[in-house]
Design a protein around this motif. Structure first.
Motif, mmCIF file in Angstrom:
data_model
loop_
_atom_site.group_PDB
_atom_site.id
_atom_site.type_symbol
_atom_site.label_atom_id
_atom_site.label_comp_id
_atom_site.label_asym_id
_atom_site.label_seq_id
_atom_site.Cartn_x
_atom_site.Cartn_y
_atom_site.Cartn_z
ATOM 1 N N SER A 70 0.068 -1.337 -0.078
ATOM 2 C CA SER A 70 -0.159 0.634 0.237
ATOM 3 C C SER A 70 0.650 1.251 0.196
ATOM 4 O O SER A 70 0.191 2.296 -0.161
ATOM 5 C CB SER A 70 -0.944 0.443 1.186
ATOM 6 O OG SER A 70 0.453 -0.125 2.426
ATOM 7 N N ARG A 71 2.164 1.635 0.664
ATOM 8 C CA ARG A 71 3.109 2.345 0.123
ATOM 9 C C ARG A 71 3.611 2.414 -0.856
ATOM 10 O O ARG A 71 4.261 1.393 -1.663
ATOM 11 C CB ARG A 71 3.711 2.441 1.835
ATOM 12 C CG ARG A 71 4.059 2.236 3.266
ATOM 13 C CD ARG A 71 5.193 2.582 3.277
ATOM 14 N NE ARG A 71 5.970 1.770 2.870
ATOM 15 C CZ ARG A 71 6.968 2.162 3.916
ATOM 16 N NH1 ARG A 71 6.491 1.217 5.667
ATOM 17 N NH2 ARG A 71 8.632 1.014 3.689
ATOM 18 N N PRO A 72 3.971 3.421 -1.595
ATOM 19 C CA PRO A 72 4.878 3.720 -2.716
ATOM 20 C C PRO A 72 6.113 3.245 -2.406
ATOM 21 O O PRO A 72 6.758 3.583 -1.340
ATOM 22 C CB PRO A 72 4.800 5.061 -2.857
ATOM 23 C CG PRO A 72 4.128 5.831 -1.786
ATOM 24 C CD PRO A 72 3.257 5.579 -1.245
ATOM 25 N N LEU A 73 6.730 2.988 -3.500
ATOM 26 C CA LEU A 73 7.747 2.701 -3.421
ATOM 27 C C LEU A 73 9.058 4.282 -3.032
ATOM 28 O O LEU A 73 8.690 4.784 -3.652
ATOM 29 C CB LEU A 73 8.630 2.128 -4.449
ATOM 30 C CG LEU A 73 8.471 0.633 -4.882
ATOM 31 C CD1 LEU A 73 9.189 0.038 -6.160
ATOM 32 C CD2 LEU A 73 8.705 -0.171 -3.961
ATOM 33 N N SER A 74 9.843 3.534 -2.144
ATOM 34 C CA SER A 74 10.951 4.868 -1.826
ATOM 35 C C SER A 74 11.421 4.987 -3.359
ATOM 36 O O SER A 74 11.497 4.331 -4.323
ATOM 37 C CB SER A 74 12.314 4.925 -0.973
ATOM 38 O OG SER A 74 12.442 3.265 -1.533
ATOM 39 N N ALA A 75 12.395 6.955 -3.625
ATOM 40 C CA ALA A 75 12.591 6.660 -4.383
ATOM 41 C C ALA A 75 13.427 6.164 -5.290
ATOM 42 O O ALA A 75 14.247 6.228 -6.356
ATOM 43 C CB ALA A 75 13.400 8.737 -4.799
ATOM 44 N N LEU A 76 15.025 5.823 -4.113
ATOM 45 C CA LEU A 76 16.005 5.062 -4.849
ATOM 46 C C LEU A 76 14.828 3.147 -4.475
ATOM 47 O O LEU A 76 15.877 2.738 -5.626
ATOM 48 C CB LEU A 76 17.059 4.656 -3.095
ATOM 49 C CG LEU A 76 18.000 4.157 -3.521
ATOM 50 C CD1 LEU A 76 18.549 4.590 -4.638
ATOM 51 C CD2 LEU A 76 19.214 3.928 -2.105
ATOM 52 N N ALA A 77 14.289 2.902 -4.103
ATOM 53 C CA ALA A 77 13.591 1.552 -4.409
ATOM 54 C C ALA A 77 13.299 1.931 -5.923
ATOM 55 O O ALA A 77 13.431 0.936 -6.687
ATOM 56 C CB ALA A 77 12.869 1.012 -4.067
ATOM 57 N N THR A 78 12.818 2.515 -6.521
ATOM 58 C CA THR A 78 11.829 3.013 -7.805
ATOM 59 C C THR A 78 13.139 2.732 -8.693
ATOM 60 O O THR A 78 12.925 2.501 -9.688
ATOM 61 C CB THR A 78 11.786 4.103 -7.793
ATOM 62 O OG1 THR A 78 10.241 4.165 -6.990
ATOM 63 C CG2 THR A 78 10.634 4.802 -8.974
ATOM 64 N N ARG A 79 14.158 4.290 -8.676
ATOM 65 C CA ARG A 79 15.376 3.708 -9.693
ATOM 66 C C ARG A 79 15.877 2.496 -9.249
ATOM 67 O O ARG A 79 16.458 2.294 -10.630
ATOM 68 C CB ARG A 79 16.549 4.908 -8.509
ATOM 69 C CG ARG A 79 17.594 4.957 -9.751
ATOM 70 C CD ARG A 79 18.338 6.391 -9.279
ATOM 71 N NE ARG A 79 19.108 6.869 -9.909
ATOM 72 C CZ ARG A 79 20.160 7.628 -9.653
ATOM 73 N NH1 ARG A 79 19.748 8.525 -8.891
ATOM 74 N NH2 ARG A 79 21.110 7.415 -11.003
ATOM 75 N N GLY A 113 5.245 -1.737 -4.629
ATOM 76 C CA GLY A 113 4.336 -0.222 -3.843
ATOM 77 C C GLY A 113 3.561 -0.071 -5.379
ATOM 78 O O GLY A 113 2.991 -0.640 -6.435
ATOM 79 N N PRO A 114 2.518 0.892 -5.193
ATOM 80 C CA PRO A 114 0.993 0.969 -6.217
ATOM 81 C C PRO A 114 2.035 2.003 -7.006
ATOM 82 O O PRO A 114 0.907 1.413 -7.944
ATOM 83 C CB PRO A 114 0.221 2.060 -5.607
ATOM 84 C CG PRO A 114 0.740 2.261 -4.313
ATOM 85 C CD PRO A 114 2.209 1.119 -4.069
ATOM 86 N N ASN A 115 2.890 2.092 -6.968
ATOM 87 C CA ASN A 115 4.285 2.710 -8.785
ATOM 88 C C ASN A 115 4.694 1.536 -9.199
ATOM 89 O O ASN A 115 4.967 1.816 -10.034
ATOM 90 C CB ASN A 115 4.728 4.423 -8.178
ATOM 91 C CG ASN A 115 5.753 3.439 -7.405
ATOM 92 O OD1 ASN A 115 5.755 2.817 -5.885
ATOM 93 N ND2 ASN A 115 6.841 4.662 -7.540
ATOM 94 N N ALA A 116 4.684 0.576 -8.960
ATOM 95 C CA ALA A 116 5.152 -0.752 -9.256
ATOM 96 C C ALA A 116 4.810 -1.094 -10.838
ATOM 97 O O ALA A 116 3.812 -1.163 -10.832
ATOM 98 C CB ALA A 116 5.322 -1.676 -8.255
#
Length: 157
Positions: free
Chosen positions: A115-124, A153-156
């Motif tokens: 339910s949490r968006p990925l952190s900026a580093l995890a997204t990268r 997260g939801p942005n994955a």
């Protein structure tokens, strides 16, 4: 020769090189770097050149493209703070696992909280691993999502 009043070099290139030396010189099995150094196994035996770690430090082979991007992402995100007590756990983890497996661990940890968006580093990290199929991440990501397990997260994707 540097005197004590000269401030340490905190450029991205210097920090990246410092992190690489830390990773290569750790008294841990060189096999942990199989995804990070092309042909890492050639450094796994004791030889005339000393310990596997010493051989690795002497050779200073480049990181694989994925590992280099992950290290650069960490240096961009944390800068010289990466080498402070505040981030000691992250520094120890990237040394222990190697950059690619460290990114896998971060993404697996963050996937526990869908339910949490990925952190900026995890997204990268996710973007880096998705661009490099040799890391195995994209295949694992696809397989997990096909059986309905959370993979981010939801942005994955």
């Amino acid at each position: 020769m540097r005197n004590d009043s000269t401030p340490p070099d905190t450029s991205a290139a210097a920090l990246t090189e410092r992190l690489r030396i830390f990773i290569y010189s750790a008294a841990l099995p060189v096999s942990r770097l199989a995804l990070d150094v092309e042909g890492a196994e050639r450094f796994s035996a004791f030889g005339d050149e000393g310990s596997p770690q010493m051989q690795l430090v002497r050779a200073m082979p480049p990181f694989t493209p994925a590992a280099a991007e992950i290290v650069n992402a960490m240096v961009d995100a944390f800068g010289a703070d990466l080498f402070t007590d505040r981030l000691e756990g992250r520094l120890q983890a990237v040394i222990r696992f190697g950059p690619v497996r460290f990114a896998h661990v971060i993404l697996a940890f963050e996937a526990r909280f869908p339910s949490r968006p990925l952190s900026a580093l995890a997204t990268r990290f996710q973007q880096i691993l998705d661009r490099h199929p040799e890391t195995g991440y994209a295949d694992a990501h696809l397989a997990l999502s096909q059986i309905g397990l959370p993979v981010g997260g939801p942005n994955a994707r």
